[in-house]
Design an enzyme around this catalytic site. Structure first.
Site, mmCIF file in Angstrom:
data_model
loop_
_atom_site.group_PDB
_atom_site.id
_atom_site.type_symbol
_atom_site.label_atom_id
_atom_site.label_comp_id
_atom_site.label_asym_id
_atom_site.label_seq_id
_atom_site.Cartn_x
_atom_site.Cartn_y
_atom_site.Cartn_z
ATOM 1 N N ASP A 118 -1.859 -2.345 9.741
ATOM 2 C CA ASP A 118 -1.992 -2.410 8.279
ATOM 3 C C ASP A 118 -2.526 -3.753 7.763
ATOM 4 O O ASP A 118 -2.802 -3.890 6.580
ATOM 5 C CB ASP A 118 -0.633 -2.154 7.595
ATOM 6 C CG ASP A 118 -0.150 -0.721 7.798
ATOM 7 O OD1 ASP A 118 -0.993 0.137 8.148
ATOM 8 O OD2 ASP A 118 1.048 -0.465 7.619
ATOM 9 N N LYS A 154 0.832 -1.208 0.000
ATOM 10 C CA LYS A 154 0.000 0.000 0.000
ATOM 11 C C LYS A 154 0.862 1.251 0.000
ATOM 12 O O LYS A 154 2.051 1.236 0.340
ATOM 13 C CB LYS A 154 -0.939 0.009 1.199
ATOM 14 C CG LYS A 154 -0.265 -0.172 2.573
ATOM 15 C CD LYS A 154 0.273 1.087 3.205
ATOM 16 C CE LYS A 154 1.036 0.799 4.491
ATOM 17 N NZ LYS A 154 1.817 1.929 5.006
#
Length: 309
Positions: free
Chosen positions: A144, A16
């Site tokens: 995350d 990401k």
């Protein structure tokens, strides 16, 4: 009759980019509230899970993984053991991780490994939790990990693990400039806190609770790269520059040679350059290569962890 093949499950999960990252004031428990806009990008970790008597992990792929731990501190092994413990699966697994996301680059590669492992083991062991049932386990492994499971574009608040999907349109093109050294995330945060303390007289006090700016949400909703370039922000960037001044030169180089904008991803040291299209992406890659910078290209948003075999 041939021998029955051992069933294996392969799942890929994306890295990401934090296109927006705000850090609240340091709280009494030593943590900060953060507000982030995550975009999952087309750099994938692939995890293959094979039945075994115990738990192990090994790495393959184009990235130097010699610094990675393969013991119980490894996030993928922690993910497999957590699922086994919670479901009473009572089985082991041999994990092979094909790495493509830079290590310690602020791009969530380890979190992608954990998310892919959860999904792969859930399939392999037939524990049947599915993506929704795996999310609470993912959240307990790290901020995350739930995002790598879900993918797409999302707003993260609290410690970063309270996720809400954000509407996004179109596709964004990124050139990722890699650095040889990693930056320690705790050190980057400490440097930020120190900077805020030193300059507390001159800067507006940091609120404890922070949120994602409307402008960045509107930019991803419209799919407009120019608007996103204007709205990108990372509170950790100044601290990363202080610890690694060469990153600020890298950012200037990219922005002067065709990038719409650049940003340090997460705690760094990867610098993500947003470009207008695939042609601009190739041109910027050539410029950075001549300057001796290693790059990768990616597009986003992409879906989260998915079985691919």
């Amino acid at each position: 009759m041939g021998t029955r093949q051992t069933q294996t499950v392969t799942v890929r999960a994306p890295g990401k980019i934090n296109v927006f990252f705000r850090v609240g004031a340091l709280q009494d428990d030593g943590y900060h509230d953060v507000a982030s806009l995550y975009q999952a990008v087309s750099l994938y970790e692939e995890v293959t899970a094979t039945p075994a008597d115990d738990f192990s992990v090994r790495f393959t792929g184009p990235i130097d993984t010699s610094t990675l731990r393969t013991d119980d501190s490894n996030l993928a092994i922690r993910a497999a053991k957590l699922l086994a413990e919670r479901t009473g699966a009572g089985r082991g697994v041999a994990l092979t991780v094909h790495k493509r996301v830079p290590i310690a680059g602020g791009m969530g590669g380890g979190s992608a490994d954990a998310a892919a492992t959860l999904l792969a083991c859930d399939e392999l062991w037939g524990t049947g939790l599915g993506r929704a049932g795996l999310l609470p386990l993912a959240a307990s492994l790290g901020a995350d990990v739930p995002f790598a499971l879900e993918g797409g574009t999302a707003v993260g608040t609290g410690r970063g693990d309270e996720l809400s999907a954000a509407l996004a349109k179109g596709s964004f093109h990124w050139v990722l400039a890699l650095s040889d050294g990693g930056l320690s995330t705790p050190l980057v945060y400490r440097t930020l806190d120190q900077h805020r303390d030193e300059h507390s007289a001159d800067i507006v006090p940091t609120p404890e609770q922070v949120r994602v700016d409307t402008a960045v949400l509107q930019a991803v909703r419209s799919g407009d790269a120019g608007s996103l370039a204007d709205a990108m922000h990372n509170d950790l960037q100044a601290a990363a520059f202080r610890l690694a001044p060469e990153l600020s030169e890298l950012l200037e180089l990219g922005e002067s040679r065709g990038a719409l904008a650049g940003i340090v991803s997460g705690s760094g040291p990867t610098v993500a350059f947003l470009v207008s299209d695939a042609v601009a992406s190739a041109e910027l890659q050539a410029v950075l290569a001549r300057a001796g910078v290693r790059t990768l290209t990616a597009t986003g948003p992409v879906p989260g962890a998915r079985r691919i075999d």
